[in-house]
Design a protein around this motif. Structure first.
Motif, PDB file in Angstrom:
ATOM      1  N   GLY A   1      -7.199 -10.112 -13.233  1.00  0.00           N
ATOM      2  CA  GLY A   1      -6.433  -9.967 -12.012  1.00  0.00           C
ATOM      3  C   GLY A   1      -7.379  -9.632 -10.872  1.00  0.00           C
ATOM      4  O   GLY A   1      -8.166  -8.692 -10.968  1.00  0.00           O
ATOM      5  N   ASN A   2      -7.316 -10.391  -9.798  1.00  0.00           N
ATOM      6  CA  ASN A   2      -8.250 -10.242  -8.681  1.00  0.00           C
ATOM      7  C   ASN A   2      -7.507  -9.880  -7.396  1.00  0.00           C
ATOM      8  O   ASN A   2      -6.345 -10.241  -7.224  1.00  0.00           O
ATOM      9  CB  ASN A   2      -9.014 -11.555  -8.487  1.00  0.00           C
ATOM     10  CG  ASN A   2     -10.207 -11.411  -7.580  1.00  0.00           C
ATOM     11  OD1 ASN A   2     -10.841 -10.364  -7.533  1.00  0.00           O
ATOM     12  ND2 ASN A   2     -10.517 -12.462  -6.859  1.00  0.00           N
ATOM     13  N   LYS A   3      -8.195  -9.171  -6.525  1.00  0.00           N
ATOM     14  CA  LYS A   3      -7.665  -8.763  -5.215  1.00  0.00           C
ATOM     15  C   LYS A   3      -6.413  -7.894  -5.368  1.00  0.00           C
ATOM     16  O   LYS A   3      -5.441  -8.024  -4.630  1.00  0.00           O
ATOM     17  CB  LYS A   3      -7.388  -9.970  -4.334  1.00  0.00           C
ATOM     18  CG  LYS A   3      -8.629 -10.793  -4.039  1.00  0.00           C
ATOM     19  CD  LYS A   3      -8.311 -11.981  -3.178  1.00  0.00           C
ATOM     20  CE  LYS A   3      -9.552 -12.848  -2.987  1.00  0.00           C
ATOM     21  NZ  LYS A   3      -9.242 -14.089  -2.283  1.00  0.00           N
ATOM     22  N   ILE A   4      -6.482  -6.998  -6.330  1.00  0.00           N
ATOM     23  CA  ILE A   4      -5.365  -6.110  -6.617  1.00  0.00           C
ATOM     24  C   ILE A   4      -5.356  -4.979  -5.593  1.00  0.00           C
ATOM     25  O   ILE A   4      -6.364  -4.314  -5.382  1.00  0.00           O
ATOM     26  CB  ILE A   4      -5.482  -5.539  -8.049  1.00  0.00           C
ATOM     27  CG1 ILE A   4      -5.598  -6.675  -9.069  1.00  0.00           C
ATOM     28  CG2 ILE A   4      -4.315  -4.620  -8.360  1.00  0.00           C
ATOM     29  CD1 ILE A   4      -4.474  -7.670  -9.051  1.00  0.00           C
ATOM     30  N   ARG A   5      -4.189  -4.753  -4.977  1.00  0.00           N
ATOM     31  CA  ARG A   5      -4.084  -3.745  -3.919  1.00  0.00           C
ATOM     32  C   ARG A   5      -3.364  -2.480  -4.358  1.00  0.00           C
ATOM     33  O   ARG A   5      -3.601  -1.415  -3.803  1.00  0.00           O
ATOM     34  CB  ARG A   5      -3.350  -4.322  -2.710  1.00  0.00           C
ATOM     35  CG  ARG A   5      -4.056  -5.515  -2.085  1.00  0.00           C
ATOM     36  CD  ARG A   5      -3.123  -6.273  -1.195  1.00  0.00           C
ATOM     37  NE  ARG A   5      -1.987  -6.724  -2.024  1.00  0.00           N
ATOM     38  CZ  ARG A   5      -0.863  -7.218  -1.550  1.00  0.00           C
ATOM     39  NH1 ARG A   5      -0.686  -7.358  -0.267  1.00  0.00           N
ATOM     40  NH2 ARG A   5       0.105  -7.603  -2.361  1.00  0.00           N
ATOM     41  N   ASN A   6      -2.469  -2.601  -5.355  1.00  0.00           N
ATOM     42  CA  ASN A   6      -1.641  -1.446  -5.714  1.00  0.00           C
ATOM     43  C   ASN A   6      -1.002  -1.652  -7.086  1.00  0.00           C
ATOM     44  O   ASN A   6      -1.215  -2.680  -7.735  1.00  0.00           O
ATOM     45  CB  ASN A   6      -0.565  -1.216  -4.641  1.00  0.00           C
ATOM     46  CG  ASN A   6       0.202  -2.494  -4.332  1.00  0.00           C
ATOM     47  OD1 ASN A   6       0.586  -3.244  -5.235  1.00  0.00           O
ATOM     48  ND2 ASN A   6       0.427  -2.763  -3.054  1.00  0.00           N
ATOM     49  N   LYS A   7      -0.217  -0.670  -7.504  1.00  0.00           N
ATOM     50  CA  LYS A   7       0.469  -0.732  -8.808  1.00  0.00           C
ATOM     51  C   LYS A   7       1.427  -1.917  -8.893  1.00  0.00           C
ATOM     52  O   LYS A   7       1.592  -2.513  -9.961  1.00  0.00           O
ATOM     53  CB  LYS A   7       1.244   0.566  -9.071  1.00  0.00           C
ATOM     54  CG  LYS A   7       0.370   1.689  -9.540  1.00  0.00           C
ATOM     55  CD  LYS A   7      -0.024   1.449 -10.970  1.00  0.00           C
ATOM     56  CE  LYS A   7      -0.754   2.653 -11.522  1.00  0.00           C
ATOM     57  NZ  LYS A   7      -1.612   2.306 -12.643  1.00  0.00           N
ATOM     58  N   GLU A   8       2.067  -2.261  -7.789  1.00  0.00           N
ATOM     59  CA  GLU A   8       2.997  -3.396  -7.793  1.00  0.00           C
ATOM     60  C   GLU A   8       2.259  -4.694  -8.132  1.00  0.00           C
ATOM     61  O   GLU A   8       2.790  -5.529  -8.867  1.00  0.00           O
ATOM     62  CB  GLU A   8       3.714  -3.524  -6.446  1.00  0.00           C
ATOM     63  CG  GLU A   8       4.729  -2.441  -6.179  1.00  0.00           C
ATOM     64  CD  GLU A   8       4.119  -1.137  -5.654  1.00  0.00           C
ATOM     65  OE1 GLU A   8       2.940  -1.142  -5.218  1.00  0.00           O
ATOM     66  OE2 GLU A   8       4.805  -0.112  -5.692  1.00  0.00           O
ATOM     67  N   ASP A   9       1.045  -4.858  -7.600  1.00  0.00           N
ATOM     68  CA  ASP A   9       0.244  -6.044  -7.937  1.00  0.00           C
ATOM     69  C   ASP A   9      -0.091  -6.055  -9.427  1.00  0.00           C
ATOM     70  O   ASP A   9       0.006  -7.087 -10.091  1.00  0.00           O
ATOM     71  CB  ASP A   9      -1.049  -6.081  -7.120  1.00  0.00           C
ATOM     72  CG  ASP A   9      -0.831  -6.441  -5.664  1.00  0.00           C
ATOM     73  OD1 ASP A   9       0.295  -6.831  -5.287  1.00  0.00           O
ATOM     74  OD2 ASP A   9      -1.812  -6.332  -4.890  1.00  0.00           O
ATOM     75  N   GLU A  10      -0.496  -4.903  -9.956  1.00  0.00           N
ATOM     76  CA  GLU A  10      -0.805  -4.794 -11.389  1.00  0.00           C
ATOM     77  C   GLU A  10       0.421  -5.157 -12.225  1.00  0.00           C
ATOM     78  O   GLU A  10       0.328  -5.921 -13.193  1.00  0.00           O
ATOM     79  CB  GLU A  10      -1.239  -3.377 -11.745  1.00  0.00           C
ATOM     80  CG  GLU A  10      -2.587  -2.974 -11.226  1.00  0.00           C
ATOM     81  CD  GLU A  10      -2.932  -1.547 -11.614  1.00  0.00           C
ATOM     82  OE1 GLU A  10      -2.250  -0.950 -12.483  1.00  0.00           O
ATOM     83  OE2 GLU A  10      -3.900  -1.015 -11.042  1.00  0.00           O
TER      84      GLU A  10
END
Length: 133
Positions: A71-80
């Motif tokens: 996973g790339n360019k992850i900003r926060n828990k929602e992205d994860e």
């Protein structure tokens, strides 16, 4: 490049990592011959997840059973969570989090690996996970 690789003789413990262009077109050109696994870099968005699913299906069709995800360019828990919720169990190798340092390093033609220790640690953790598999 493909012609050169077709003459490469690999031993059992040799590892070759190829950074292929984005998309799935290369799967139909014989570049996947002799491949043990694909690593698909996804961003937290539906089109990226669709590419992962397509690679997983096409890989299976040509005998490549292992498809892993970074996973790339992850900003926060929602992205994860978005990425985790859309992958099959065991496919995730890890996350690389969005960093302005990484963006700026490209602009200054410097390696993000040398500029951002967090990115370096995230990449190292992904490598370690891959080695365990």
């Amino acid at each position: 490049m493909e012609r050169q690789l077709s003459h490469l003789i690999l031993q059992n413990k040799d590892v070759v990592v190829m950074d292929m262009e984005a998309g799935i077109e290369h799967l139909g050109r014989g570049t996947a011959q002799g491949v043990d696994a694909f690593i698909v870099v996804v961003e937290p968005g539906e089109r990226s997840i669709q590419t992962y699913r397509k690679v997983k299906q096409l890989g299976s069709d040509i005998g490549v059973k292992k498809v892993f995800v970074v996973g790339n360019k992850i900003r926060n828990k929602e992205d994860e969570e978005f990425i985790n919720d859309n992958l099959e169990n065991g496919d995730l190798l890890g996350f690389v989090y969005y960093s302005q340092d990484v963006v700026d390093s490209d602009r200054s033609n410097r390696s993000p690996y040398d500029i951002n220790s967090n990115a370096k640690n995230q990449i190292r953790a992904i490598k370690d996970r891959l080695i365990q598999l």
